[in-house]
Write an enzyme that holds these catalytic residues in place. Structure first.
Site: not given
Ligand code: IPM
Ligand code: MG
Length: 359
Positions: A138, A194, A226, A250, A254
């Site tokens: 990042y 990884k 993975d 990240d 999700d």
């Molecule tokens: C998160 C989001 C952010 C990230 C984006 C919006 C920059 O996806 O907070 O998980 O990738 O960290």
């Molecule tokens: Mg995110």
């Protein structure tokens, strides 16, 4: 309690307004809460041509904690990268040194049937994803798009982790596991990397293992990312605390959010070394449903609970908010994302009101 409020874009202002109602309710109960508002993301760009205006950064620096909605919108997709809404979020994390991102994935029993996974796979799920938030690909330099000798363009980013960055997130992970062990009796950390491919990950694994020696009560395991992605949907309850880098965290957070029924349920805390924190839902700005009063505000409200716990050390207040959310769900209140097909749905504001009255 000085709290900076940064609603941001899309559904951000709507969901933050519900969380602010909760803060106001707590104020009636005698907590001394001061709110100061600022623009971030696309809202910052629209107001001042910068996704993180200086005034906003100042408000955030002076606050004890920050409550953030979400950033991003289609209208900003064509902007150069430094002006994009996401940069506001990345910069505030970096500027404030918020390296420890806590993303709990907890399944409320009332929502067991909202998960896309079978109830027996997810019932009772309570895991913590700890994501390193200020390093990795990042922020690594160099990065960019360059022209190769043959004339074609090549994009590149750099994955970087220094020992000290790995060590400090590892300590947070083991401490969280020890805390959780008081409740769940286990105390496990699974470090995700990884290391079979990446040098960065080989160092990551080595440093995490070194730090683990200082926490003999906690069981450490390592897993390739993975496999972790697969295990999270196969048998998520095998995990307690997952500690991982910025990009893997990240993606996995999700994924983990859907185990709980909806990404609309997941709060997060991003902490510095002194427990100053930024609190935001894990989900994004959802521009497709913005302004329609249908977004789920619970992730943002639960982020306020995390704020009370981690920045203000008010565990009892944190639990009151979480219990209010639980009772609201027990009463059958559902926004569209967590409602069963054909059953009744309420709006963003109504959900906020329901939590406040349960509180
Ligand atoms: C998160 C989001 C952010 C990230 C984006 C919006 C920059 O996806 O907070 O998980 O990738 O960290
Ligand atoms: Mg995110």
């Amino acid at each position: 309690m000085k709290i900076a409020v940064l609603p941001g874009d899309g559904i951000g202002p709507e969901i933050v307004a519900q969380a602010v109602k909760v803060l106001q309710a707590l104020r009636h109960d005698g907590l001394k809460i001061e709110l100061e508002y600022g623009h971030i993301g696309g809202a910052g760009y629209d107001a001042e041509g910068d996704p993180l205006p200086l005034a906003t950064l100042k408000i955030a620096q002076q606050a004890d904690a920050i409550l953030l909605g979400a950033v991003g919108g289609y209208q900003y997709d064509k902007l150069a990268r430094p002006l994009r809404p996401e940069q506001g979020l990345l910069r505030i994390r970096k500027e404030l040194g918020l390296f420890a991102n806590l993303r709990p994935a907890i399944l409320y029993p009332e929502l067991a049937s909202s998960s896309t996974l079978r109830p027996e796979v997810v019932s009772g799920l309570d895991i913590m994803i700890l994501r390193e938030l200020t390093g990795d690909i990042y922020f690594g330099q160099p990065r960019g798009v360059r022209i190769l000798a043959n004339g074609e363009r090549q994009g590149f980013d750099t994955m970087l982790y220094s020992e000290s960055e790995i060590r400090r997130i590892a300590h947070v992970g083991f401490k969280i596991a020890m805390q959780r062990a008081k409740k769940n009796g286990q105390g496990k950390v699974c470090s995700v990397d990884k290391a079979n491919v990446l040098d960065t990950s080989m160092l990551w694994r080595e440093v995490i293992s070194e730090v683990a020696l200082g926490y003999p009560e906690v069981m450490l395991s390592h897993m390739y990312v993975d496999n972790a992605a697969m295990q999270l949907v196969r048998a998520p309850k095998q995990f307690d605390v997952i500690v991982t880098g910025n990009i893997f965290g990240d993606i996995l957070s999700d994924e983990a959010s859907m185990l709980t029924g909806s990404i609309g349920m997941l709060p997060s805390a991003s902490l510095d070394a002194n427990n100053k924190g930024l609190y935001e839902p894990c989900h994004g700005s959802a521009p497709d449903i913005a302004g329609k009063n249908i977004a789920n505000p619970l992730a943002t409200i639960l982020s306020v609970a995390m704020m009370m716990r981690h920045t203000f050390a008010l565990e009892d207040v944190a639990q009151r908010i979480e219990n209010a959310v639980r009772r609201t769900l027990q009463s059958g209140a559902r926004t569209a994302d967590i409602a069963e097909t054909g059953s009744e749905k309420i709006g963003t504001m109504e959900m906020g009101d329901a939590v406040v009255s349960a509180l």
